[in-house]
Design a protein around this motif. Structure first.
Motif, PDB file in Angstrom:
ATOM      1  N   PRO A  39     -52.012  14.708 -16.996  1.00 55.40           N
ATOM      2  CA  PRO A  39     -52.968  15.757 -16.614  1.00 55.40           C
ATOM      3  C   PRO A  39     -53.985  16.152 -17.679  1.00 55.40           C
ATOM      4  O   PRO A  39     -55.164  16.274 -17.395  1.00 55.40           O
ATOM      5  CB  PRO A  39     -52.083  16.946 -16.247  1.00 55.40           C
ATOM      6  CG  PRO A  39     -50.781  16.322 -15.845  1.00 55.40           C
ATOM      7  CD  PRO A  39     -50.628  15.120 -16.732  1.00 55.40           C
ATOM      8  N   LYS A  40     -53.558  16.369 -18.929  1.00 56.89           N
ATOM      9  CA  LYS A  40     -54.503  16.869 -19.922  1.00 56.89           C
ATOM     10  C   LYS A  40     -54.037  16.555 -21.342  1.00 56.89           C
ATOM     11  O   LYS A  40     -52.914  16.847 -21.720  1.00 56.89           O
ATOM     12  CB  LYS A  40     -54.666  18.379 -19.756  1.00 56.89           C
ATOM     13  CG  LYS A  40     -55.882  18.951 -20.435  1.00 56.89           C
ATOM     14  CD  LYS A  40     -56.127  20.360 -19.917  1.00 56.89           C
ATOM     15  CE  LYS A  40     -57.432  20.924 -20.395  1.00 56.89           C
ATOM     16  NZ  LYS A  40     -58.622  20.378 -19.787  1.00 56.89           N
ATOM     17  N   ALA A  41     -54.941  15.986 -22.123  1.00 55.96           N
ATOM     18  CA  ALA A  41     -54.646  15.650 -23.521  1.00 55.96           C
ATOM     19  C   ALA A  41     -54.248  16.889 -24.311  1.00 55.96           C
ATOM     20  O   ALA A  41     -54.773  17.980 -24.086  1.00 55.96           O
ATOM     21  CB  ALA A  41     -55.875  14.998 -24.161  1.00 55.96           C
ATOM     22  N   SER A  42     -53.304  16.705 -25.225  1.00 57.28           N
ATOM     23  CA  SER A  42     -52.865  17.732 -26.179  1.00 57.28           C
ATOM     24  C   SER A  42     -52.080  18.892 -25.570  1.00 57.28           C
ATOM     25  O   SER A  42     -51.860  19.894 -26.235  1.00 57.28           O
ATOM     26  CB  SER A  42     -54.052  18.271 -26.994  1.00 57.28           C
ATOM     27  OG  SER A  42     -54.641  17.220 -27.728  1.00 57.28           O
ATOM     28  N   THR A  43     -51.665  18.783 -24.317  1.00 60.58           N
ATOM     29  CA  THR A  43     -50.785  19.797 -23.742  1.00 60.58           C
ATOM     30  C   THR A  43     -49.342  19.365 -24.027  1.00 60.58           C
ATOM     31  O   THR A  43     -49.090  18.185 -24.284  1.00 60.58           O
ATOM     32  CB  THR A  43     -51.023  19.970 -22.225  1.00 60.58           C
ATOM     33  OG1 THR A  43     -50.875  18.698 -21.596  1.00 60.58           O
ATOM     34  CG2 THR A  43     -52.422  20.521 -21.946  1.00 60.58           C
ATOM     35  N   PRO A  44     -48.378  20.287 -23.991  1.00 61.75           N
ATOM     36  CA  PRO A  44     -47.011  19.940 -24.424  1.00 61.75           C
ATOM     37  C   PRO A  44     -46.381  18.753 -23.690  1.00 61.75           C
ATOM     38  O   PRO A  44     -45.860  17.839 -24.338  1.00 61.75           O
ATOM     39  CB  PRO A  44     -46.230  21.238 -24.163  1.00 61.75           C
ATOM     40  CG  PRO A  44     -47.256  22.323 -24.256  1.00 61.75           C
ATOM     41  CD  PRO A  44     -48.516  21.716 -23.702  1.00 61.75           C
ATOM     42  N   GLY A  45     -46.413  18.734 -22.363  1.00 64.37           N
ATOM     43  CA  GLY A  45     -45.796  17.635 -21.616  1.00 64.37           C
ATOM     44  C   GLY A  45     -46.487  16.303 -21.858  1.00 64.37           C
ATOM     45  O   GLY A  45     -45.838  15.271 -22.034  1.00 64.37           O
TER      46      GLY A  45
END
Length: 151
Positions: A39-45
């Motif tokens: 889903p999105k770079a640099s997010t925890p998951g």
């Protein structure tokens, strides 16, 4: 979410990576390829998933696999993500969502009671002939390499 399943031909694609280079499915002809959508770079998951694949990169290479990460983030954001964690594989900046939609991983999601459209975390394992070997929709971010390499 995705309509693709094992045995289907992988959708042909071309997109720019974090350095502005065009990357296409045809670049991997004759090689096995893991394409993971996040889903999105640099997010925890997403960080846990990408780092887990990177930590096992040598195992993937030894088994003849290349790895590609894909999200709708900008090339700059992908580049920052890759550089921060030292990923050894390219990250596609699919801002127009052409690759994301070709693989059918864009759609309605729910998070904390809110509905919105976004990328469904999904991984496609493609054989050397461009055929899907596996489609993983229930990704375990911290042990994703084991999901791919043991199935």
């Amino acid at each position: 979410m995705t309509h693709l399943k094992a045995g289907d031909k992988a959708p042909d694609f071309s997109a720019k990576d974090e350095q502005g280079n065009t990357v296409s499915l045809s670049d991997y002809k004759g090689k096995k390829l893991v394409v993971f959508f996040y889903p999105k770079a640099s997010t925890p998951g997403c960080t846990a998933e990408a780092c887990n694949l990177n930590d096992n990169y040598d195992r993937f290479k030894a088994l003849g696999y290349e790895i590609l990460g894909v999200s709708a983030d900008s090339a700059k954001r992908q580049s920052n993500f890759k550089n921060k964690y030292g990923f050894q594989y390219p990250l596609l900046a699919d801002e127009d969502k052409a690759v994301i939609e070709a693989f059918g991983v864009w759609g309605p999601k729910k998070f904390m009671g809110r509905e919105y459209d976004g990328i469904h975390r999904t991984t496609f394992v493609i054989d050397e002939h461009g055929v899907l070997e596996d489609v993983i929709t229930k990704v375990k971010t911290k042990e994703h390499a084991a999901q791919i390499l043991t199935e």
